[in-house]
Write a protein that holds these residues in place. Structure first.
Motif, short mmCIF file in Angstrom:
data_model
loop_
_atom_site.label_atom_id
_atom_site.label_comp_id
_atom_site.label_asym_id
_atom_site.label_seq_id
_atom_site.Cartn_x
_atom_site.Cartn_y
_atom_site.Cartn_z
N ARG A 23 1.01 -1.10 -0.55
CA ARG A 23 -0.01 -0.09 0.00
C ARG A 23 0.78 1.31 -0.12
NH1 ARG A 23 -5.16 -2.10 -0.86
NH2 ARG A 23 -5.65 -3.95 0.53
N LEU A 24 0.80 2.40 -0.33
CA LEU A 24 0.96 3.49 -0.25
C LEU A 24 1.19 4.21 0.95
CD1 LEU A 24 2.97 5.60 -1.98
CD2 LEU A 24 0.43 6.53 -2.78
N THR A 25 2.02 4.59 1.91
CA THR A 25 2.09 4.48 3.16
C THR A 25 2.52 5.55 3.36
OG1 THR A 25 1.72 2.25 2.73
CG2 THR A 25 2.02 3.33 5.29
N CYS A 26 2.51 5.90 4.14
CA CYS A 26 3.39 7.30 5.07
C CYS A 26 4.74 6.96 5.99
CB CYS A 26 2.62 8.61 5.57
SG CYS A 26 2.46 10.51 6.26
N ASN A 27 5.99 7.37 5.92
CA ASN A 27 6.40 7.19 6.47
C ASN A 27 6.09 7.60 7.50
OD1 ASN A 27 8.41 5.12 5.84
ND2 ASN A 27 9.17 6.35 4.44
N ASP A 28 5.42 8.75 8.15
CA ASP A 28 5.89 10.22 9.48
C ASP A 28 5.22 9.34 9.93
OD1 ASP A 28 7.71 11.56 7.94
OD2 ASP A 28 6.46 12.73 7.78
#
Length: 187
Positions: A23-28
């Protein structure tokens, strides 16, 4: 992270905990930006046994023929979307008879919900996304110049359904159950 970090560098593809695919996931913060199929709505418009087709004025497949159809907008129903698309592409006012077909086009991430319809008021014309709009008898449909495999499928479904009550919506043909065959191979 610096304050000038863009969204494209904050999001990475990975398998988040509890998920079974990348999935496209926010690293923060771990927010998951789900990427889901787009819904296309449209209609096979029957006018005294002829079908209304639009010659596309936009890409993809500019210059090829299609039924009036396009992406659904937020805040509208599938029926409202199909009626809107016919108004935009063919300046046509429609009355929907019911769902004719539902196609899954996995290759491009689309679900297409296509209606059988008729004109609610006389007249049609090319809208801004169409070069021309015409009625075709079955024998005169420009099969080699249709824009997409699903246009072939839904025109055949319209022909098979006839003018009577609609049964269950048609689905992908057996040779392409997942909608993975590109146009050239589908013909």
């Amino acid at each position: 992270m610096s304050s000038d970090t863009t969204d494209s560098t904050r999001f990475v593809r990975r398998i988040p905990e509890g998920e079974d695919r990348e999935r496209l996931t926010c690293n923060d913060c771990g927010f998951i930006a789900y990427e889901n199929p787009k819904i296309v709505v449209g209609s096979v418009v029957d006018v005294a046994g002829q079908v209304l087709l639009c010659r596309r004025a936009i890409e993809p497949r500019r210059g090829f023929w299609t039924i009036p159809a396009g992406y659904m907008e937020l805040g509208e129903t599938v029926e409202e979307g199909a009626v809107r698309e016919a108004r935009e592409e063919a300046c046509a006012d429609l009355a929907l008879d019911g769902v004719l077909a539902i196609y899954s086009i996995a290759r491009i991430g689309q679900v297409q919900i296509l209606f059988r319809a008729r004109l609610a008021s006389p007249g049609f014309a090319a809208g801004p996304e169409s070069l021309e709009v015409r009625l075709f008898d079955w024998a005169d449909i420009p099969w080699d110049d249709l824009a997409f495999p699903s246009v072939h499928w839904v025109l055949r479904a319209w022909r098979e359904a006839g003018p009577g009550p609609l049964g269950a919506p048609r689905g992908n043909p057996p040779v392409d159950r997942r909608g993975t065959t590109p146009l050239e191979a589908a013909l």
